[in-house]
Design a protein around this motif. Sequence first.
Motif, PDB file in Angstrom:
ATOM      1  N   GLU A  61       0.834  -1.198   0.000  1.00  0.00           N
ATOM      2  CA  GLU A  61       0.000   0.000   0.000  1.00  0.00           C
ATOM      3  C   GLU A  61       0.872   1.252   0.000  1.00  0.00           C
ATOM      4  N   SER A  62       2.054   1.163   0.604  1.00  0.00           N
ATOM      5  CA  SER A  62       2.985   2.291   0.623  1.00  0.00           C
ATOM      6  C   SER A  62       3.413   2.682  -0.795  1.00  0.00           C
ATOM      7  N   CYS A  63       3.770   1.708  -1.617  1.00  0.00           N
ATOM      8  CA  CYS A  63       4.150   1.999  -3.006  1.00  0.00           C
ATOM      9  C   CYS A  63       2.948   2.552  -3.779  1.00  0.00           C
ATOM     10  N   HIS A  64       1.775   2.020  -3.513  1.00  0.00           N
ATOM     11  CA  HIS A  64       0.563   2.508  -4.169  1.00  0.00           C
ATOM     12  C   HIS A  64       0.317   3.975  -3.817  1.00  0.00           C
ATOM     13  N   THR A  65       0.470   4.326  -2.557  1.00  0.00           N
ATOM     14  CA  THR A  65       0.284   5.705  -2.100  1.00  0.00           C
ATOM     15  C   THR A  65       1.305   6.631  -2.758  1.00  0.00           C
ATOM     16  N   THR A  66       2.547   6.187  -2.838  1.00  0.00           N
ATOM     17  CA  THR A  66       3.602   6.978  -3.477  1.00  0.00           C
ATOM     18  C   THR A  66       3.260   7.210  -4.946  1.00  0.00           C
ATOM     19  N   PHE A  67       2.814   6.169  -5.624  1.00  0.00           N
ATOM     20  CA  PHE A  67       2.419   6.266  -7.028  1.00  0.00           C
ATOM     21  C   PHE A  67       1.282   7.265  -7.204  1.00  0.00           C
ATOM     22  N   LYS A  68       0.245   7.176  -6.361  1.00  0.00           N
ATOM     23  CA  LYS A  68      -0.920   8.050  -6.477  1.00  0.00           C
ATOM     24  C   LYS A  68      -0.564   9.524  -6.277  1.00  0.00           C
ATOM     25  N   ALA A  69       0.490   9.804  -5.522  1.00  0.00           N
ATOM     26  CA  ALA A  69       0.906  11.187  -5.279  1.00  0.00           C
ATOM     27  C   ALA A  69       1.440  11.851  -6.554  1.00  0.00           C
ATOM     28  N   ASP A  70       2.023  11.066  -7.472  1.00  0.00           N
ATOM     29  CA  ASP A  70       2.581  11.620  -8.711  1.00  0.00           C
ATOM     30  C   ASP A  70       2.675  10.510  -9.767  1.00  0.00           C
ATOM     31  N   PRO A  71       1.545  10.029 -10.256  1.00  0.00           N
ATOM     32  CA  PRO A  71       1.581   8.887 -11.185  1.00  0.00           C
ATOM     33  C   PRO A  71       2.376   9.144 -12.457  1.00  0.00           C
ATOM     34  N   GLN A  72       2.337  10.357 -12.978  1.00  0.00           N
ATOM     35  CA  GLN A  72       3.051  10.626 -14.231  1.00  0.00           C
ATOM     36  C   GLN A  72       4.551  10.465 -14.084  1.00  0.00           C
ATOM     37  N   LYS A  73       5.055  10.703 -12.902  1.00  0.00           N
ATOM     38  CA  LYS A  73       6.492  10.495 -12.647  1.00  0.00           C
ATOM     39  C   LYS A  73       6.867   9.040 -12.924  1.00  0.00           C
ATOM     40  N   TYR A  74       6.056   8.114 -12.449  1.00  0.00           N
ATOM     41  CA  TYR A  74       6.366   6.690 -12.591  1.00  0.00           C
ATOM     42  C   TYR A  74       5.959   6.135 -13.949  1.00  0.00           C
ATOM     43  N   ILE A  75       4.845   6.598 -14.490  1.00  0.00           N
ATOM     44  CA  ILE A  75       4.420   6.144 -15.811  1.00  0.00           C
ATOM     45  C   ILE A  75       5.393   6.655 -16.857  1.00  0.00           C
ATOM     46  N   GLY A  76       5.794   7.901 -16.752  1.00  0.00           N
ATOM     47  CA  GLY A  76       6.757   8.469 -17.689  1.00  0.00           C
ATOM     48  C   GLY A  76       8.096   7.769 -17.641  1.00  0.00           C
ATOM     49  N   GLU A  77       8.541   7.417 -16.423  1.00  0.00           N
ATOM     50  CA  GLU A  77       9.803   6.687 -16.249  1.00  0.00           C
ATOM     51  C   GLU A  77       9.739   5.348 -16.955  1.00  0.00           C
ATOM     52  N   ALA A  78       8.639   4.634 -16.784  1.00  0.00           N
ATOM     53  CA  ALA A  78       8.489   3.303 -17.376  1.00  0.00           C
ATOM     54  C   ALA A  78       8.486   3.391 -18.901  1.00  0.00           C
ATOM     55  N   LYS A  79       7.852   4.421 -19.459  1.00  0.00           N
ATOM     56  CA  LYS A  79       7.782   4.553 -20.905  1.00  0.00           C
ATOM     57  C   LYS A  79       9.115   4.983 -21.507  1.00  0.00           C
TER      58      LYS A  79
END
Length: 61
Positions: free
Chosen positions: A33-51
């Motif tokens: 849930e901690s990683c999920h919360t971190t993701f929800k705070a700035d999803p584009q940061k992580y989605i952009g990194e993956a792409k």
Amino acid sequence: MMAIDLVCKMNVKENEAAATEKMDGQVYYFCSESCHTTFKADPQKYIGEAKSKPHSCCGGH
């Protein structure tokens, strides 16, 4: 099936994920849930990194 937690990069079994998030038709899986919360705070940061990372099996081509 396996997925990669975009926050911590851990392999996650999709059917055992601690949390999921659906955005724009894509489901993201999280080890905690901690990683999920971190993701929800700035999803584009992580989605952009993956792409932006090249796919390892073919050198990004």
